[in-house]
Scaffold this motif. Structure first.
Motif, PDB file in Angstrom:
ATOM      1  N   ALA A 115      11.871 -75.082  34.979  1.00 16.71           N
ATOM      2  CA  ALA A 115      11.934 -74.004  36.024  1.00 16.71           C
ATOM      3  C   ALA A 115      10.382 -73.431  36.437  1.00 16.71           C
ATOM      4  N   PHE A 116      10.110 -73.239  37.635  1.00 14.42           N
ATOM      5  CA  PHE A 116       8.871 -72.827  37.956  1.00 14.42           C
ATOM      6  C   PHE A 116       9.154 -71.601  38.989  1.00 14.42           C
ATOM      7  N   PHE A 117       8.158 -70.518  38.830  1.00 15.70           N
ATOM      8  CA  PHE A 117       8.193 -69.328  39.552  1.00 15.70           C
ATOM      9  C   PHE A 117       7.069 -69.387  40.461  1.00 15.70           C
ATOM     10  N   TRP A 118       6.893 -68.800  41.392  1.00 15.66           N
ATOM     11  CA  TRP A 118       5.756 -68.484  42.514  1.00 15.66           C
ATOM     12  C   TRP A 118       6.021 -67.422  43.332  1.00 15.66           C
ATOM     13  N   HIS A 119       5.103 -67.101  43.962  1.00 18.87           N
ATOM     14  CA  HIS A 119       5.318 -66.036  45.154  1.00 18.87           C
ATOM     15  C   HIS A 119       5.093 -66.700  46.371  1.00 18.87           C
ATOM     16  N   SER A 120       6.147 -66.884  47.430  1.00 14.82           N
ATOM     17  CA  SER A 120       5.906 -67.486  48.359  1.00 14.82           C
ATOM     18  C   SER A 120       5.732 -66.628  49.664  1.00 14.82           C
ATOM     19  N   SER A 121       5.022 -66.841  50.506  1.00  9.57           N
ATOM     20  CA  SER A 121       4.821 -65.994  51.943  1.00  9.57           C
ATOM     21  C   SER A 121       6.047 -66.346  52.873  1.00  9.57           C
ATOM     22  N   CYS A 122       6.400 -65.162  53.477  1.00  8.12           N
ATOM     23  CA  CYS A 122       7.474 -65.227  54.290  1.00  8.12           C
ATOM     24  C   CYS A 122       7.254 -65.401  55.647  1.00  8.12           C
ATOM     25  N   ASN A 123       6.040 -66.131  56.016  1.00  7.40           N
ATOM     26  CA  ASN A 123       5.592 -66.473  57.196  1.00  7.40           C
ATOM     27  C   ASN A 123       4.735 -67.758  57.232  1.00  7.40           C
ATOM     28  N   ASP A 124       4.530 -68.129  58.443  1.00  4.33           N
ATOM     29  CA  ASP A 124       3.680 -69.603  58.396  1.00  4.33           C
ATOM     30  C   ASP A 124       2.155 -69.437  58.021  1.00  4.33           C
ATOM     31  N   GLN A 125       1.531 -68.263  58.137  1.00  6.27           N
ATOM     32  CA  GLN A 125       0.395 -67.935  57.922  1.00  6.27           C
ATOM     33  C   GLN A 125      -0.231 -67.789  56.559  1.00  6.27           C
ATOM     34  N   GLY A 126       0.693 -67.583  55.766  1.00  8.15           N
ATOM     35  CA  GLY A 126       0.571 -67.475  54.240  1.00  8.15           C
ATOM     36  C   GLY A 126       0.090 -66.093  53.965  1.00  8.15           C
ATOM     37  N   GLU A 127       0.438 -65.111  54.933  1.00 14.31           N
ATOM     38  CA  GLU A 127       0.049 -63.603  54.316  1.00 14.31           C
ATOM     39  C   GLU A 127       1.372 -62.928  54.066  1.00 14.31           C
ATOM     40  N   ALA A 128       1.253 -61.800  53.522  1.00 11.82           N
ATOM     41  CA  ALA A 128       2.270 -60.721  53.234  1.00 11.82           C
ATOM     42  C   ALA A 128       3.165 -60.647  54.468  1.00 11.82           C
ATOM     43  N   PRO A 129       4.305 -60.306  54.044  1.00 10.89           N
ATOM     44  CA  PRO A 129       4.939 -60.230  52.782  1.00 10.89           C
ATOM     45  C   PRO A 129       5.262 -61.458  52.240  1.00 10.89           C
ATOM     46  N   PHE A 130       5.393 -61.363  50.779  1.00 11.06           N
ATOM     47  CA  PHE A 130       5.773 -62.288  49.969  1.00 11.06           C
ATOM     48  C   PHE A 130       7.102 -62.074  49.158  1.00 11.06           C
ATOM     49  N   ARG A 131       7.743 -62.986  48.608  1.00  2.66           N
ATOM     50  CA  ARG A 131       8.958 -62.959  47.918  1.00  2.66           C
ATOM     51  C   ARG A 131       8.658 -63.949  46.671  1.00  2.66           C
ATOM     52  N   GLY A 132       9.443 -63.624  45.684  1.00  2.80           N
ATOM     53  CA  GLY A 132       9.489 -64.468  44.499  1.00  2.80           C
ATOM     54  C   GLY A 132      10.435 -65.555  44.831  1.00  2.80           C
ATOM     55  N   GLN A 133      10.058 -66.481  44.288  1.00  4.19           N
ATOM     56  CA  GLN A 133      10.996 -67.746  44.424  1.00  4.19           C
ATOM     57  C   GLN A 133      10.832 -68.591  43.057  1.00  4.19           C
ATOM     58  N   ILE A 134      11.872 -69.323  42.875  1.00  8.54           N
ATOM     59  CA  ILE A 134      12.135 -70.107  41.630  1.00  8.54           C
ATOM     60  C   ILE A 134      12.506 -71.340  41.819  1.00  8.54           C
TER      61      ILE A 134
ATOM     62  N   GLY B 210      13.896 -64.420  46.606  1.00 10.74           N
ATOM     63  CA  GLY B 210      13.958 -63.111  46.476  1.00 10.74           C
ATOM     64  C   GLY B 210      13.800 -62.344  47.846  1.00 10.74           C
ATOM     65  N   GLU B 211      13.691 -61.130  48.039  1.00 11.53           N
ATOM     66  CA  GLU B 211      13.529 -60.370  49.146  1.00 11.53           C
ATOM     67  C   GLU B 211      12.108 -60.412  49.642  1.00 11.53           C
ATOM     68  N   CYS B 212      11.694 -60.075  50.781  1.00 10.85           N
ATOM     69  CA  CYS B 212      10.539 -60.333  51.376  1.00 10.85           C
ATOM     70  C   CYS B 212       9.861 -59.074  51.375  1.00 10.85           C
ATOM     71  N   ARG B 213       9.739 -58.480  50.305  1.00  5.85           N
ATOM     72  CA  ARG B 213       9.227 -56.970  50.163  1.00  5.85           C
ATOM     73  C   ARG B 213       7.899 -56.783  49.149  1.00  5.85           C
ATOM     74  N   ASP B 214       7.204 -57.942  48.977  1.00 12.20           N
ATOM     75  CA  ASP B 214       5.991 -57.790  48.112  1.00 12.20           C
ATOM     76  C   ASP B 214       4.938 -57.751  49.197  1.00 12.20           C
ATOM     77  N   MET B 215       4.283 -56.622  49.368  1.00 10.07           N
ATOM     78  CA  MET B 215       3.148 -56.639  50.194  1.00 10.07           C
ATOM     79  C   MET B 215       1.731 -56.711  49.567  1.00 10.07           C
ATOM     80  N   THR B 216       1.570 -56.911  48.315  1.00 16.67           N
ATOM     81  CA  THR B 216       0.355 -57.001  47.540  1.00 16.67           C
ATOM     82  C   THR B 216      -0.004 -58.446  46.997  1.00 16.67           C
ATOM     83  N   THR B 217       0.657 -59.236  46.957  1.00 17.05           N
ATOM     84  CA  THR B 217       0.213 -60.576  46.680  1.00 17.05           C
ATOM     85  C   THR B 217      -0.438 -61.338  47.806  1.00 17.05           C
ATOM     86  N   THR B 218      -1.451 -62.015  47.484  1.00 21.18           N
ATOM     87  CA  THR B 218      -2.191 -62.692  48.425  1.00 21.18           C
ATOM     88  C   THR B 218      -2.146 -64.264  48.244  1.00 21.18           C
ATOM     89  N   LYS B 219      -2.834 -64.980  49.171  1.00 21.11           N
ATOM     90  CA  LYS B 219      -2.679 -66.363  49.166  1.00 21.11           C
ATOM     91  C   LYS B 219      -2.984 -67.006  47.812  1.00 21.11           C
TER      92      LYS B 219
END
Length: 170
Positions: free
Chosen positions: A64-83, A150-159
């Motif tokens: 199992a792997f976790f990462w933060h994924s961007s919720c848009n094609d630009q790789g910018e915030a917002p991000f969400r958790g993904q496993i 997860g929900e697209c609510r993480d605004m502080t993660t970056t690429k």
């Protein structure tokens, strides 16, 4: 007139892409999330949901792997958790389809419900604003998997902060 039609088509396509992305908590006009969360909270949201899935299904996890994924094609915030949870394949595609249907029923018995708004080739379920996609078995992947979004609510993660890391579930 052609420019107006073209702009309308582009606007409609952008709206459809936003709706299909599953990031309904995002305000697409100003690229902000309602009720933002920290990267740690977005991680906990999907780790908790994935642990619930693994426990409910008594799933033999290969990895199992976790990462933060961007919720848009630009790789910018917002991000969400993904496993991504990998588990062993079934003996046949038909057996896999049957197992996935049984797994989906067990999850629905535990409060998960179908999510017709999230488009996927897999079986899609949602609980507490977290989406799980039970992917179909395929010949090109040695294992089956479940993706947890997860929900697209993480605004502080970056690429640069979204590298996959192994997680232990269950």
């Amino acid at each position: 007139m052609k420019t107006l039609v073209w702009r309308s088509a582009v606007t409609a396509a952008a709206l459809i892409a936003a709706l299909v992305s599953g990031c309904d908590a995002v305000n697409s006009l100003n690229n902000e999330a309602s009720n933002p969360v920290t990267p740690e909270q977005s991680r906990a949201q999907v780790v908790d949901a994935a642990t619930d899935l693994v426990d409910t299904l008594d799933l033999p996890v290969i990895e199992a792997f976790f990462w933060h994924s961007s919720c848009n094609d630009q790789g910018e915030a917002p991000f969400r958790g993904q496993i991504r949870i990998a588990y062993p394949p079934a003996e046949t595609f038909d057996a896999s389809s049957e197992e996935i249907a049984q797994m989906a029923q067990r999850l629905q018995d535990r409060g998960w419900s179908p999510d017709p708004n999230f488009k996927s080739h897999g079986t899609v379920l949602k609980k507490n604003n977290v989406v799980a996609v039970l992917g179909p078995q395929n010949a090109s992947n040695p294992n089956r998997d479940i993706q947890v979004y997860g929900e697209c609510r993480d605004m502080t993660t970056t690429k640069g902060d979204n590298q996959p890391e192994p997680v232990t579930l269950g």
